[in-house]
Every structure is written in C-alpha cells, then in structure tokens.
Design a protein around this motif. Structure first.
Motif, PDB file in Angstrom:
ATOM      1  N   LYS A 213      -5.620  25.846 -32.837  1.00  0.00           N
ATOM      2  CA  LYS A 213      -5.104  24.868 -31.747  1.00  0.00           C
ATOM      3  C   LYS A 213      -5.418  23.491 -32.322  1.00  0.00           C
ATOM      4  O   LYS A 213      -6.465  23.157 -32.771  1.00  0.00           O
ATOM      5  CB  LYS A 213      -5.503  24.880 -30.307  1.00  0.00           C
ATOM      6  CG  LYS A 213      -5.164  26.055 -29.631  1.00  0.00           C
ATOM      7  CD  LYS A 213      -5.332  26.065 -28.161  1.00  0.00           C
ATOM      8  CE  LYS A 213      -5.162  27.455 -27.459  1.00  0.00           C
ATOM      9  NZ  LYS A 213      -5.722  27.373 -25.749  1.00  0.00           N
ATOM     10  N   PRO A 214      -4.574  22.490 -32.048  1.00  0.00           N
ATOM     11  CA  PRO A 214      -4.960  21.088 -32.663  1.00  0.00           C
ATOM     12  C   PRO A 214      -5.994  20.584 -31.714  1.00  0.00           C
ATOM     13  O   PRO A 214      -6.055  20.879 -30.525  1.00  0.00           O
ATOM     14  CB  PRO A 214      -3.587  20.320 -32.200  1.00  0.00           C
ATOM     15  CG  PRO A 214      -2.481  21.406 -32.316  1.00  0.00           C
ATOM     16  CD  PRO A 214      -3.273  22.408 -31.871  1.00  0.00           C
ATOM     17  N   CYS A 215      -6.857  19.781 -32.311  1.00  0.00           N
ATOM     18  CA  CYS A 215      -7.665  19.053 -31.480  1.00  0.00           C
ATOM     19  C   CYS A 215      -7.199  18.083 -30.528  1.00  0.00           C
ATOM     20  O   CYS A 215      -5.986  17.383 -30.960  1.00  0.00           O
ATOM     21  CB  CYS A 215      -8.578  18.065 -32.418  1.00  0.00           C
ATOM     22  SG  CYS A 215      -9.751  19.002 -33.586  1.00  0.00           S
ATOM     23  N   ASN A 216      -7.688  18.081 -29.235  1.00  0.00           N
ATOM     24  CA  ASN A 216      -7.075  17.329 -28.139  1.00  0.00           C
ATOM     25  C   ASN A 216      -7.013  15.909 -28.502  1.00  0.00           C
ATOM     26  O   ASN A 216      -5.800  15.206 -28.416  1.00  0.00           O
ATOM     27  CB  ASN A 216      -7.731  17.446 -26.846  1.00  0.00           C
ATOM     28  CG  ASN A 216      -7.209  16.736 -25.508  1.00  0.00           C
ATOM     29  OD1 ASN A 216      -5.800  17.269 -25.277  1.00  0.00           O
ATOM     30  ND2 ASN A 216      -7.729  15.694 -25.238  1.00  0.00           N
ATOM     31  N   SER A 356      -9.677  21.875 -26.080  1.00  0.00           N
ATOM     32  CA  SER A 356     -10.371  20.869 -25.241  1.00  0.00           C
ATOM     33  C   SER A 356     -10.905  19.897 -26.162  1.00  0.00           C
ATOM     34  O   SER A 356     -10.999  19.845 -27.269  1.00  0.00           O
ATOM     35  CB  SER A 356     -11.508  21.772 -24.509  1.00  0.00           C
ATOM     36  OG  SER A 356     -12.413  22.271 -25.417  1.00  0.00           O
ATOM     37  N   ALA A 357     -11.344  18.681 -25.291  1.00  0.00           N
ATOM     38  CA  ALA A 357     -11.910  17.575 -26.297  1.00  0.00           C
ATOM     39  C   ALA A 357     -12.993  17.715 -26.918  1.00  0.00           C
ATOM     40  O   ALA A 357     -13.373  17.180 -27.803  1.00  0.00           O
ATOM     41  CB  ALA A 357     -12.005  16.575 -25.021  1.00  0.00           C
ATOM     42  N   LEU A 358     -13.971  18.830 -26.260  1.00  0.00           N
ATOM     43  CA  LEU A 358     -15.380  19.102 -26.952  1.00  0.00           C
ATOM     44  C   LEU A 358     -15.295  20.383 -27.984  1.00  0.00           C
ATOM     45  O   LEU A 358     -16.353  20.360 -28.572  1.00  0.00           O
ATOM     46  CB  LEU A 358     -16.283  19.395 -26.031  1.00  0.00           C
ATOM     47  CG  LEU A 358     -16.494  18.335 -24.753  1.00  0.00           C
ATOM     48  CD1 LEU A 358     -17.469  19.094 -23.604  1.00  0.00           C
ATOM     49  CD2 LEU A 358     -17.048  17.147 -25.117  1.00  0.00           C
ATOM     50  N   ASP A 359     -13.985  20.692 -28.263  1.00  0.00           N
ATOM     51  CA  ASP A 359     -14.036  21.770 -29.194  1.00  0.00           C
ATOM     52  C   ASP A 359     -14.320  21.328 -30.667  1.00  0.00           C
ATOM     53  O   ASP A 359     -13.624  20.227 -31.107  1.00  0.00           O
ATOM     54  CB  ASP A 359     -12.567  22.392 -29.095  1.00  0.00           C
ATOM     55  CG  ASP A 359     -12.546  23.728 -29.980  1.00  0.00           C
ATOM     56  OD1 ASP A 359     -13.716  24.200 -30.643  1.00  0.00           O
ATOM     57  OD2 ASP A 359     -11.464  24.342 -29.878  1.00  0.00           O
ATOM     58  N   SER A 370     -14.241  19.521 -36.012  1.00  0.00           N
ATOM     59  CA  SER A 370     -14.200  18.373 -34.907  1.00  0.00           C
ATOM     60  C   SER A 370     -13.228  17.174 -35.441  1.00  0.00           C
ATOM     61  O   SER A 370     -13.185  17.284 -36.547  1.00  0.00           O
ATOM     62  CB  SER A 370     -15.430  18.118 -34.469  1.00  0.00           C
ATOM     63  OG  SER A 370     -16.273  17.479 -35.594  1.00  0.00           O
ATOM     64  N   TYR A 371     -12.961  16.804 -34.301  1.00  0.00           N
ATOM     65  CA  TYR A 371     -12.353  15.357 -34.674  1.00  0.00           C
ATOM     66  C   TYR A 371     -12.899  14.126 -34.265  1.00  0.00           C
ATOM     67  O   TYR A 371     -13.508  13.890 -33.127  1.00  0.00           O
ATOM     68  CB  TYR A 371     -10.693  15.391 -33.902  1.00  0.00           C
ATOM     69  CG  TYR A 371     -10.009  14.163 -34.241  1.00  0.00           C
ATOM     70  CD1 TYR A 371      -9.141  14.154 -35.274  1.00  0.00           C
ATOM     71  CD2 TYR A 371      -9.608  13.274 -33.255  1.00  0.00           C
ATOM     72  CE1 TYR A 371      -8.435  12.964 -35.583  1.00  0.00           C
ATOM     73  CE2 TYR A 371      -9.199  12.197 -33.650  1.00  0.00           C
ATOM     74  CZ  TYR A 371      -7.986  12.051 -34.727  1.00  0.00           C
ATOM     75  OH  TYR A 371      -7.609  10.920 -35.004  1.00  0.00           O
ATOM     76  N   LEU A 372     -13.197  13.323 -35.284  1.00  0.00           N
ATOM     77  CA  LEU A 372     -14.079  12.094 -34.952  1.00  0.00           C
ATOM     78  C   LEU A 372     -13.604  10.776 -34.561  1.00  0.00           C
ATOM     79  O   LEU A 372     -14.229   9.989 -33.719  1.00  0.00           O
ATOM     80  CB  LEU A 372     -14.977  11.973 -36.228  1.00  0.00           C
ATOM     81  CG  LEU A 372     -15.872  13.051 -36.709  1.00  0.00           C
ATOM     82  CD1 LEU A 372     -16.668  12.690 -37.725  1.00  0.00           C
ATOM     83  CD2 LEU A 372     -16.889  13.564 -35.430  1.00  0.00           C
ATOM     84  N   PRO A 373     -12.426  10.388 -34.911  1.00  0.00           N
ATOM     85  CA  PRO A 373     -11.895   9.107 -34.718  1.00  0.00           C
ATOM     86  C   PRO A 373     -11.476   8.968 -33.194  1.00  0.00           C
ATOM     87  O   PRO A 373     -11.461   9.886 -32.525  1.00  0.00           O
ATOM     88  CB  PRO A 373     -10.314   8.831 -35.273  1.00  0.00           C
ATOM     89  CG  PRO A 373     -10.738  10.181 -36.553  1.00  0.00           C
ATOM     90  CD  PRO A 373     -11.570  11.308 -35.924  1.00  0.00           C
TER      91      PRO A 373
END
Length: 501
Positions: A213-216, A356-359, A370-373
């Motif tokens: 899934k795409p990062c939230n 989820s945001a923490l995935d 993880s997505y950092l920006p």
C-alpha cells in the motif's frame, strides 16, 4: 527488465513497458477523477435532498393556506369573495413566483393586493353608488391613512417578507452549494498531477510490489498537491454552511415560516373583518375627502350584510415537521463544513487504501519503506515545497476561483436574509404604504423595497447590484442630482473627520 525507458516510475528493474506505463497513467487519471466525482456526488445528494425536503414543506404550507382560503371564503363572504377570486389567486401566484426567484417585487405585490382588494370591496360594500375608477383612486389615497384593514397589511408585509426572503435564500443556498461541488468535481487533473497519481497508485505494480500500500503521508502530499485549488474553497464553503445554519435557526425561530406562511389566509380574513366593522367610518371619511358619488340605478346588494362580524379560521400547525427539517439540515451542514480540507485524507484512506501513518513497509514513491517528508498544509499557497507534485502557486484554477465567488455571493445573500434584508434589493424609498411603525422590524431593515432584478440570473461579481431607481414611489421620493449627492458626501466626510479630531 531494466527500467531506463520509464518516464514516471523509478528507473530500476521493472516489469512495465513504456506502453504499460502510459496505460497505467491514463488508468490512474480516470480512476482518481472518478473518485473525486463520486465523493462530490455524495455531497450533492445530501444538499439536494435537504433542498427537496424544505421546498416540499414550504410549497405544502402555501398550498394548504390557499386551499383553506378557497374552501372557507365562499360561505363566509359570499360576493365579497366570489367576485374577487382572481385577486386572491394572483396573490398566491405572486408569492410562489417570488419564492421561485422570478422577476417580482414581493413588497409591491403585497401592496398591490391590498389596494386591489380595497377597491373591489369598497365597491361591493357601497354597491348603491356609481363609483368610477377616478373615484377609486381618490378613495385609496384617503382610505389608506385610516387603515381600513387595521394593522394586518403592515404586520403581514413585515413578517411575510422576512419569512419569504429567508425561505428563498435558504432554498437557493442548498442548490448553489450542490452546483459548486458539481463544477469543482469536474475539474481535470494537470499533467503534473497525472504523473504523481500514477507514481502513487501504479508504480508499485511496475516494481513487482502490487500488494504494497502507499504510505499515508505520501498519499496525502500527492492528493493535497493535486487538490490544492479545491482546498482553497474551504473558507467560503464553511461560511456558506454556517450561513445556512444561521438562516435555518431564523426559519424555525423569529421568521417562523410555519406561523407566517401557514396563516396567510387567516390574516386576510382578519383584514376583511376589520374593513366590514369599520365600513361606515371609512365610507364617511372617503365621502368627505372625495365627495359623494352618484346613486347607482342597479340598487344595493344585501349579500354582504348576511356576513358581518369576526370569522375564526384554524391553521393546522406543522411546527414539529419544521423543527425536524431544521435539525436534520443543521446536522448535515455541520458535517459538511470541512469537506474540502478533509477530502485528501478521505480519498487516501477510503479510495487509495493507503497504509497507516507509522508503517515503514509501505510504498514511498521509490521503494518499500518509510516515508520521511513532512505533510504539506492545505491550499495552493502551502504547496510551494511539495516534494511529490510540482504546483505553480502563481496560477490558480479559474473555474475554482469562479466557484469561490459564487459561494461569497450566496453567503452574502444568506447574511442579508438573516437580518430580514434581501441582497437583491436596495432602495431609498420612505414610502411604506401601510403606515404605522411596528416594533418587530426596524424600517431600515424591512422597509426597503425588493429589486425587480430576477435572482435567477447569473450572480454578478459584486454582492449588491447598483441601484437603478426602479421601485421608488411616492411624491416625496426622488433622486438627488449627482452634484448634490457629491456635496452631501463631502460634508459627511468633513464632519466625520472633525468628530475624530
């Protein structure tokens, strides 16, 4: 295969050809636009349903009042009614036309009704005399100052105009809101957004990560960038929702449409009874002012004498239905207030199915991780540093800016309706033709005339149209020359400056 041919997705090893990537881009574009329209249709359905419910209720009130008049008046008034049916029919027709936003001046229509009714009834009540049209003109001028119908015309004009202005603006507000959502939901994605949506939704497939899934937060940045202009609707949209709630409170409160609209026939009956009771006094005063008319050879009708005195009519209250309508509307309007700024998170969670945001094992635009920006703010101005979508913040979408203006204009109308004033009328006339000042409505709010400009026209970019001078009547109401007006304004400015010193 090597991904050097890819134009949108990361150029690592891939299972997509150039043609597949292009097909995915078109697919993601159409799917995202469909998501927008589907979300918009849900809001449109809510607003349209609220309009339909209120419109049906309001029309039913008018229909019941008119039917009660037609059912009761023939036996109550005989010739006083049967020979004047068209006067009553025209009144209800005018009321419906005004509510439907036709080219009609409500206050003038009410004044015209009472004038025509007075002329007709005066002739019938004095049928032993030959009364000419010229004599009727004189009669109206002399009779009005003696209030032949009592306080009913003045009281009904104040209350009915308030109720109709509020009801009309309220009904229009739902339609304007629905139309804005429809038009905004049809705005096409830019080329940059098409690429960003493709990268978000289908580039994982090209990397063999179809189940990831795409990062939230990644999804939020993409959608906020693509819907930056739509988010700028938020302020005016919220104002519209709040204004509709405010007018709803008026409709079920001070301007209670159930009490006012549902009892129009009763007020007319009360007015006619007042005229019957005071007929001798009114006739005497008219004869003094206009002279004695000639005796008619037709003789006198005794029809009216059989029906003298007070008449009691009942009104079936639908106050509970109105209360339920207003409560339901306020609940839906409150829920819709933040629609435009919550749309990105709604699309990401329900449609794109972001993680989820923490995935830390989600698709971040390059790989699984993880997505950092940080997540960008709402609206066009906040997209200047959006890491996922290139947004030109100097070029707002003109279709959406036009819809923002429509929201402003409608909110202004509702704001005026909230104080009993109609934004479509501005007048300097002091002629109230139904004299007597009521405590329930200040003259500067309810005493102004409604504009003859149709409200169904496309709203102008300014909230209040320029005054044309139409609708001003009475000998004392006349336009000031432009030079005199400028002089008065200058004096006012000088006086104000002097006071401030």
């Amino acid at each position: 295969i090597l991904g050097e041919h890819l134009r949108i997705c990361p150029q690592g090893y891939t299972c997509c050809t150039s043609e597949m990537e292009e097909n995915f881009a078109n697919k993601s574009r159409s799917e995202f636009e469909a998501m927008m329209k589907e979300a918009g249709r849900s809001v449109q359905a809510t607003l349209t349903a609220q309009h339909r419910s209120f419109d049906s209720y309001f029309q039913d009130l008018l229909n019941k009042s008119e039917k009660a008049l037609y059912d009761a008046f023939p036996s109550m008034y005989g010739e006083l009614y049967t020979q004047n049916v068209k006067v009553f029919k025209d009144l209800y027709s005018d009321l419906r036309r005004y509510y439907r936003s036709s080219n009609i001046n409500l206050e003038e229509a009410l004044n015209e009704f009472w004038t025509r009714l007075l002329e007709r009834l005066f002739k019938l009540l004095n049928s032993q005399y030959h009364i000419t049209d010229e004599y009727l003109d004189c009669m109206v001028k002399h009779a009005e100052q003696h209030k032949p119908f009592g306080e009913v015309p003045r009281d009904l004009k104040v209350k009915a105009t308030r109720a109709f202005i509020a009801a009309r603006s309220y009904a229009q507000g739902f339609l304007v809101g629905s139309d804005v959502v429809k038009k905004v939901s049809q705005v096409s994605l830019s080329h940059e957004c098409t690429r960003a949506i493709m990268k978000l939704m289908y580039c994982p497939h090209c990397r063999g990560l179809a189940s990831v899934k795409p990062c939230n937060n990644y999804c939020l940045n993409v959608v906020k960038g693509c819907l930056a202009n739509q988010a700028d609707l938020n302020t005016e949209w919220k104002y519209l929702m709040d204004s509709l709630i405010g007018v709803a409170d008026r409709i079920d409160g001070p301007y209670n449409v159930d009490t006012v609209i549902g009892t129009i026939h009763m007020r007319i009956a009360e007015a006619i009874s007042n005229l019957q009771e005071n007929r001798d006094s009114i006739t005497s005063k008219v004869f003094q002012g206009c002279g004695n008319p000639k005796i008619s050879t037709k003789g006198s009708s005794s029809e009216d004498k059989k029906r003298r005195g007070k008449v009691t009519l009942e009104a079936k209250s639908s106050a509970q239905a109105l209360e339920m309508l207003v409560l339901d509307a306020k609940g839906n309007l409150t829920a819709l207030k933040t629609y435009w700024i919550t749309l990105p998170s709604s699309l990401c969670s329900k449609k794109v199915m972001a993680s989820s945001a923490l995935d830390d094992r989600c698709w971040n635009g390059m790989t699984k991780g993880s997505y950092l920006p940080e997540v960008m703010g709402d609206g066009l101005a906040n997209q200047i540093n959006n890491p996922e979508v290139e947004v030109d913040i100097t070029k707002p979408d003109m279709t959406i800016r036009q819809q923002i203006m429509q929201l402003k204009i409608m909110t202004n109308r509702l704001g005026n309706a909230n104080i009993g004033n109609d934004v479509d009328f501005q007048d300097t006339s002091d002629d109230m033709s139904g004299s007597g000042s009521g405590d329930s409505c200040p003259d500067d709010v309810c005493g102004k005339r409604l504009s003859k400009s149709p409200s169904t026209r496309q709203p102008e970019t300014h909230a209040i149209p320029k005054q044309s001078g139409h609708g001003i009547n009475g000998a004392s109401s006349r336009s000031l020359p432009s030079a005199s007006l400028l002089l008065l304004l200058s004096v006012a400015v000088i006086a104000t400056q002097h006071l401030w010193r």
